[in-house]
Design a protein around this motif. Structure first.
Motif, PDB file in Angstrom:
ATOM      1  N   CYS A 196      27.912  39.084  44.444  1.00  0.00           N
ATOM      2  CA  CYS A 196      27.587  38.507  43.128  1.00  0.00           C
ATOM      3  C   CYS A 196      27.800  39.532  42.013  1.00  0.00           C
ATOM      4  O   CYS A 196      28.318  39.194  40.942  1.00  0.00           O
ATOM      5  N   LEU A 197      27.405  40.789  42.261  1.00  0.00           N
ATOM      6  CA  LEU A 197      27.655  41.849  41.281  1.00  0.00           C
ATOM      7  C   LEU A 197      29.152  41.999  41.051  1.00  0.00           C
ATOM      8  O   LEU A 197      29.613  42.052  39.900  1.00  0.00           O
ATOM      9  N   GLY A 198      29.916  42.078  42.137  1.00  0.00           N
ATOM     10  CA  GLY A 198      31.365  42.189  42.010  1.00  0.00           C
ATOM     11  C   GLY A 198      31.963  40.996  41.291  1.00  0.00           C
ATOM     12  O   GLY A 198      32.894  41.143  40.493  1.00  0.00           O
ATOM     13  N   GLY A 199      31.417  39.811  41.544  1.00  0.00           N
ATOM     14  CA  GLY A 199      31.921  38.612  40.878  1.00  0.00           C
ATOM     15  C   GLY A 199      31.707  38.636  39.377  1.00  0.00           C
ATOM     16  O   GLY A 199      32.585  38.252  38.597  1.00  0.00           O
ATOM     17  N   VAL A 200      30.536  39.103  38.964  1.00  0.00           N
ATOM     18  CA  VAL A 200      30.246  39.211  37.534  1.00  0.00           C
ATOM     19  C   VAL A 200      31.186  40.211  36.868  1.00  0.00           C
ATOM     20  O   VAL A 200      31.771  39.948  35.811  1.00  0.00           O
ATOM     21  N   VAL A 201      31.345  41.375  37.501  1.00  0.00           N
ATOM     22  CA  VAL A 201      32.207  42.417  36.928  1.00  0.00           C
ATOM     23  C   VAL A 201      33.665  41.957  36.910  1.00  0.00           C
ATOM     24  O   VAL A 201      34.387  42.192  35.932  1.00  0.00           O
ATOM     25  N   ALA A 214      32.960  46.469  31.159  1.00  0.00           N
ATOM     26  CA  ALA A 214      32.622  45.913  32.472  1.00  0.00           C
ATOM     27  C   ALA A 214      32.362  46.968  33.550  1.00  0.00           C
ATOM     28  O   ALA A 214      31.357  46.879  34.274  1.00  0.00           O
ATOM     29  N   PRO A 215      33.228  47.998  33.715  1.00  0.00           N
ATOM     30  CA  PRO A 215      32.970  48.976  34.777  1.00  0.00           C
ATOM     31  C   PRO A 215      31.671  49.747  34.571  1.00  0.00           C
ATOM     32  O   PRO A 215      30.971  50.061  35.537  1.00  0.00           O
ATOM     33  N   VAL A 216      31.342  50.057  33.315  1.00  0.00           N
ATOM     34  CA  VAL A 216      30.105  50.789  33.033  1.00  0.00           C
ATOM     35  C   VAL A 216      28.894  49.911  33.318  1.00  0.00           C
ATOM     36  O   VAL A 216      27.910  50.356  33.929  1.00  0.00           O
ATOM     37  N   ILE A 217      28.954  48.652  32.882  1.00  0.00           N
ATOM     38  CA  ILE A 217      27.858  47.722  33.179  1.00  0.00           C
ATOM     39  C   ILE A 217      27.706  47.555  34.684  1.00  0.00           C
ATOM     40  O   ILE A 217      26.590  47.523  35.214  1.00  0.00           O
ATOM     41  N   GLY A 218      28.829  47.473  35.381  1.00  0.00           N
ATOM     42  CA  GLY A 218      28.783  47.321  36.835  1.00  0.00           C
ATOM     43  C   GLY A 218      28.164  48.517  37.524  1.00  0.00           C
ATOM     44  O   GLY A 218      27.321  48.369  38.422  1.00  0.00           O
ATOM     45  N   ALA A 219      28.562  49.733  37.128  1.00  0.00           N
ATOM     46  CA  ALA A 219      28.012  50.941  37.748  1.00  0.00           C
ATOM     47  C   ALA A 219      26.521  51.086  37.459  1.00  0.00           C
ATOM     48  O   ALA A 219      25.735  51.463  38.341  1.00  0.00           O
ATOM     49  N   ALA A 220      26.124  50.791  36.228  1.00  0.00           N
ATOM     50  CA  ALA A 220      24.704  50.870  35.877  1.00  0.00           C
ATOM     51  C   ALA A 220      23.894  49.826  36.641  1.00  0.00           C
ATOM     52  O   ALA A 220      22.802  50.113  37.143  1.00  0.00           O
ATOM     53  N   SER A 221      24.426  48.616  36.758  1.00  0.00           N
ATOM     54  CA  SER A 221      23.727  47.555  37.490  1.00  0.00           C
ATOM     55  C   SER A 221      23.602  47.907  38.964  1.00  0.00           C
ATOM     56  O   SER A 221      22.569  47.649  39.596  1.00  0.00           O
ATOM     57  N   ALA A 222      24.662  48.490  39.525  1.00  0.00           N
ATOM     58  CA  ALA A 222      24.613  48.905  40.927  1.00  0.00           C
ATOM     59  C   ALA A 222      23.519  49.954  41.145  1.00  0.00           C
ATOM     60  O   ALA A 222      22.853  49.971  42.188  1.00  0.00           O
TER      61      ALA A 222
END
Length: 235
Positions: A196-201, A214-222
């Protein structure tokens, strides 16, 4: 535990932090520079190859215009394909700074035990991520071409493939800072949550300008998801 919506909300809320803004500026500048260089080289190669082929098969009156249009279309498709590869590789270089910024604000106890990856390891991780992204998408390409007749099937297939890829890469780049090996933290976040995280990013990467965030939001969310397991508690 930290849910994905909460992790995303916390990540977006922290975009104004100086540490995150510095990463955004550096990653966006480097991503655009690499993307521009690759795009220019690709355009030149496509235009030269296509023009040579079209000139040999069509009258001269039509060859120049058709070559330019075909090169433009292929160039845009390649750009769409390459951007996520470049963005993922670049964010690996700055992952330490993102993880540190999130941990310093929300998980100070975890930050104490985190290790800082050497630059050569960050570069190696970025290279591996880029190779995997290219490989995953190339494997999906024949199926995507078949699904072109469905109108939306191709886009959904690439989204699915990149959701799997990005979910894994983003969570593992956090786990590596708290484990001695990549596999040691591989199951730190559940498979469905990673997807789901990958899907959002992956969806955010398809939106112009937002794709730089997107990559920064993804890394922070992870990072939030990794530390949101029962043994960690946000402050």
């Amino acid at each position: 535990m930290t849910s994905l919506p909460r992790a995303l909300a916390l990540s977006i809320a922290q975009l104004g932090d100086r540490a995150i803004l510095r990463v955004l500026a550096k990653s966006a500048a480097l991503t655009l520079a690499i993307f521009a260089a690759l795009g220019a080289a690709l355009w030149w190669a496509l235009d030269a190859a296509i023009e040579e082929w079209i000139v040999a098969t069509l009258p001269a009156d039509y060859s120049d215009g058709i070559a330019g249009v075909v090169a433009l279309v292929l160039g845009l498709l390649a750009a769409w394909f390459l951007f996520r590869v470049v963005a993922l590789a670049v964010i690996q270089l700055f992952a330490d700074e993102i993880v540190q910024a999130v941990e310093a604000r929300h998980y100070p106890q975890a930050a104490i035990s985190a290790r800082t990856l050497p630059l050569r390891e960050d570069i190696a991780n970025g290279a591996r991520g880029a190779v995997r992204a290219i490989a995953f998408n190339l494997v999906a390409l024949p199926f995507a071409l078949v699904l072109l007749v469905t109108g939306i099937g191709t886009a959904l297939l690439f989204w699915f493939v990149n959701a799997l890829l990005l979910g894994r890469e983003l969570t593992e780049m956090v786990a590596l800072r708290h484990a001695s090996s990549r596999t040691a933290g591989a199951s730190s976040v559940g498979g469905l949550t990673r997807f789901c995280l990958g899907g959002v990013v992956a969806a955010l990467l398809a939106i112009p300008f937002v794709n730089l965030l997107a990559p920064v939001i993804g890394a922070a969310s992870a990072t939030h998801l990794f530390h949101g397991r029962p043994r960690h508690a946000p402050v």
